[in-house]
Design an enzyme around this catalytic site. Sequence first.
Site, mmCIF file in Angstrom:
data_model
loop_
_atom_site.group_PDB
_atom_site.id
_atom_site.type_symbol
_atom_site.label_atom_id
_atom_site.label_comp_id
_atom_site.label_asym_id
_atom_site.label_seq_id
_atom_site.Cartn_x
_atom_site.Cartn_y
_atom_site.Cartn_z
ATOM 1 N N GLU A 144 -58.752 -16.815 -60.963
ATOM 2 C CA GLU A 144 -58.109 -16.947 -59.654
ATOM 3 C C GLU A 144 -57.262 -18.211 -59.680
ATOM 4 O OE1 GLU A 144 -60.616 -17.072 -56.198
ATOM 5 O OE2 GLU A 144 -61.948 -15.479 -56.924
ATOM 6 N N GLU B 140 -68.015 -17.800 -58.579
ATOM 7 C CA GLU B 140 -68.217 -19.153 -58.031
ATOM 8 C C GLU B 140 -69.672 -19.452 -57.664
ATOM 9 O OE1 GLU B 140 -65.253 -20.001 -55.045
ATOM 10 O OE2 GLU B 140 -63.613 -19.656 -56.457
#
Length: 501
Positions: free
Chosen positions: A278, A161
């Site tokens: 995820e 991220e």
Amino acid sequence: MTYVKIERGKIFDVFPDNWKFCVGSGRIGLALQKEYMEALEYVKKHIDFKYLRAHGLLHDDVGIYREDNVGDMKQPFYNFTYIDRIYDSFLELGIRPFVEIGFMPSKLASGTQTVFYWRGNVTPPSDYGKWEKLIKAVVKHFIDRYGEKEVENWPFEIWNEPNLNVFWKDADQNEYFKLYEVTAKAIKDVNENIKVGGPAICGGADHWIDDFLNFCYKNNVPVDFVTRHAYTAKPPTYTPHFVYHDLHPIDYMLNEFKMVREQIKNSPFPNLPIHITEYNSSYHPLCPVHDTPFNAAYLARILSEGGYYVDSFSYWTFSDVFEEADVPRSLFHGGFGLVAFNNIPKPVFHMFTFFNAMGRDILYRDDHILVTKRADGSVAIVAWNEVISKEQEIEREYKLEIPIDFEDIFVKQKLINEEHANPWRVWIEMGRPRYPSKEQIKTLKEIAKPHVSTCRMRAREGYVTLNIKLGKNAVVLYELNKVNDETHTYIGLDDSKIPGY
């Protein structure tokens, strides 16, 4: 009630099994804990994930990167003691690493910014030359220990991220692209067959994917797959011990999967695989929704349909052995895990096992049911009923007419809902003990099982009729198998002579 008569001989589609390609984990250093490995073994046995992804490969607690003072120089030392122990354990269980490169070793970091309780460093390297040598040393060591053919099966994802400044200093896109280029090329220099990818962004920043792929194309930077994360939570409400979210309808996540697929099709690399590394409802490890039957019913449609839009999607995470928001303060605390502490399975764990029982051929599917046929002719069905708002109907009913290859049928039903396989509810009835006694843990394990019921049915003209009634947040598995009746082989059999029969 929804009435469905399934056409005989028609296969709707093939049910892909990429929903169990990978599962997420707390930082990889936690694999040195006994309970972590016990939970992984339990989940592997019952669901059979193929890969595991975790943060923290290069974090200080794994200890790969160290520096020695040699005269006036600092000389890097690569220490593989712990990572060998960890990866050996994974591979012995039959689970491979989905390698995430990160976070920055403190001795190699350009700054002091960290994330999480365990202080993962999120700054670029102070010396890209040293970083490149570290990456090459790590990959070479993996090949030396496990062999080229094995390591070539491991995907290598660069960072986590970077579109968020909590995970990458200033969310600096250009700096991330530099890190990616140096890292990907270092890996390929060691072995060009190893697959590399990124940018591992979260939702709301999909322009990063376009920018990333354009960068790779224009600069001839290797990229073998794209990664993204997917959550459905709306803005949070924080309390000292918990975080609460409202959630988007589950279509929100499926639409994200579809959108990323379209992005890739329109990119310079239109055929790249997409891995959702995820996904869950909430993105916070202190959100109680993760412990509830609702989370199981809510996410069931993702397992049913998600595999048609992306190449894999990795549930975050397999266990509550997880420390991003500090050491958990109670047995149930809103953790991501399929299993809670003490290997107590949550409702979502059983939902995964239900999908693991599905056959290959899809006979029927809609937003709340999946009907499949197995190779031996038996039929497996999973149905769910998430109730996300008070305005919704509480119950959902189906009447199914199912084509079947045999007349005499044994029907087995497994059910999870608010009453069954819901240890979170029983924990509340106990008074929410933070550190339950061994006897309380025993009780929670006893009730953390689906309700099982059976019956015997007969098909008529090649069909069996099944009536399904689902209450609030229920998920049900039906398995319809052929009866091989051997009653006639028992001489003198007369059950009426049994007292109380």
